[in-house]
Design a protein around this motif. Structure first.
Motif, short mmCIF file in Angstrom:
data_model
loop_
_atom_site.label_atom_id
_atom_site.label_comp_id
_atom_site.label_asym_id
_atom_site.label_seq_id
_atom_site.Cartn_x
_atom_site.Cartn_y
_atom_site.Cartn_z
N GLU A 1 0.82 -1.21 0.00
CA GLU A 1 0.00 0.00 0.00
C GLU A 1 0.86 1.26 0.00
N ARG A 2 2.03 1.17 0.60
CA ARG A 2 2.92 2.33 0.72
C ARG A 2 4.07 2.29 -0.28
N ASP A 3 4.02 1.39 -1.25
CA ASP A 3 5.08 1.26 -2.27
C ASP A 3 6.45 1.04 -1.63
N ILE A 4 6.53 0.07 -0.72
CA ILE A 4 7.77 -0.20 0.00
C ILE A 4 8.40 -1.50 -0.47
N LEU A 5 9.68 -1.41 -0.79
CA LEU A 5 10.51 -2.58 -0.98
C LEU A 5 11.41 -2.70 0.23
N TRP A 6 11.66 -3.92 0.67
CA TRP A 6 12.58 -4.10 1.79
C TRP A 6 13.75 -4.98 1.36
N PHE A 7 14.88 -4.71 2.01
CA PHE A 7 16.10 -5.46 1.76
C PHE A 7 16.71 -5.78 3.12
N VAL A 8 16.91 -7.06 3.41
CA VAL A 8 17.52 -7.48 4.66
C VAL A 8 18.91 -8.02 4.35
N PHE B 1 5.54 3.12 9.45
CA PHE B 1 4.33 3.41 8.68
C PHE B 1 3.76 4.77 9.05
N GLU B 2 3.77 5.08 10.34
CA GLU B 2 3.29 6.38 10.81
C GLU B 2 4.14 7.52 10.23
N ARG B 3 5.43 7.31 10.23
CA ARG B 3 6.35 8.33 9.69
C ARG B 3 6.11 8.51 8.19
N ILE B 4 5.96 7.41 7.47
CA ILE B 4 5.70 7.48 6.02
C ILE B 4 4.38 8.17 5.75
N ASP B 5 3.34 7.79 6.49
CA ASP B 5 2.01 8.35 6.27
C ASP B 5 1.94 9.84 6.56
N ALA B 6 2.90 10.36 7.31
CA ALA B 6 2.95 11.79 7.60
C ALA B 6 3.70 12.58 6.53
N MET B 7 4.37 11.89 5.63
CA MET B 7 5.15 12.56 4.58
C MET B 7 4.22 13.20 3.54
N PRO B 8 4.56 14.38 3.07
CA PRO B 8 3.70 15.06 2.09
C PRO B 8 3.38 14.23 0.84
N ARG C 1 3.29 10.97 0.51
CA ARG C 1 2.38 9.88 0.90
C ARG C 1 0.98 10.42 1.15
N ARG C 2 0.87 11.58 1.77
CA ARG C 2 -0.44 12.17 2.03
C ARG C 2 -1.16 12.46 0.70
N ARG C 3 -0.41 12.94 -0.30
CA ARG C 3 -1.01 13.16 -1.62
C ARG C 3 -1.45 11.84 -2.25
N GLU C 4 -0.65 10.80 -2.05
CA GLU C 4 -1.01 9.48 -2.59
C GLU C 4 -2.31 8.98 -1.94
N MET C 5 -2.43 9.18 -0.63
CA MET C 5 -3.64 8.72 0.08
C MET C 5 -4.85 9.53 -0.37
#
Length: 156
Positions: free
Chosen positions: A76-83, A139-146, A148-152
């Motif tokens: 939902e947040r367009d996140i890729l992860w790398f471990v 997720f909270e930090r990402i959702d507060a980004m401008p 991401r807010r436009r995407e939502m």
């Protein structure tokens, strides 16, 4: 009077040319993501403007399992992860990885900090680092980004 108009027109054309060349060079420097299924991902820069990235050191217990459980929220947040784990990389990226990617992660992030988790924005900038994997806080930090807010807002 005519020479002033010609000078202004020439300046505008030159400015347009410079801006156009600048934009073209920016596009050429970033390797496009869709380069065929067989071409391995060699640099995080090719993901810019398409994905947010979470980098995790394998010292975090159950990091891969925890990320996999949260895959719908990551998508939902367009996140890729790398471990990163002893020179190897596990990820939710669908294509092959270039062996040099693990070296890039080590040099650019893990060797430069004591942090074990890094959040990189779609713009390629480092947005957060931490010593533990706290996905709700990320997720909270990402959702507060401008962006991401436009995407939502656009999704509503």
């Amino acid at each position: 009077m005519a020479s002033i108009i010609q000078t202004r027109l020439a300046l505008r054309l030159n400015l347009a040319l410079v801006l156009g060349l600048s934009m073209a060079s920016t596009l050429l420097m970033a390797e496009p993501l869709d380069q065929g299924a067989d071409r391995p991902l060699g640099a995080l820069a090719s993901l810019r403007w398409q994905y947010r990235i979470i980098l995790v050191d394998a010292q975090i217990p159950d990091a891969v399992a925890r990320l996999r459980v949260e895959q719908p929220a990551l998508d939902e947040r367009d996140i890729l992860w790398f471990v990163r784990d002893r020179g190897q990389v596990q990820t939710n990226y669908q294509g092959p990885l270039d062996p040099g990617l693990a070296q890039e992660l080590e040099q650019r992030f893990f060797s430069q900090s004591d942090a074990a988790v890094f959040l990189i924005g779609k713009d390629g900038g480092l947005k957060a680092s931490a010593d533990r994997l706290d996905l709700p806080a990320l997720f909270e930090r990402i959702d507060a980004m401008p962006m991401r807010r436009r995407e939502m807002e656009a999704a509503d």
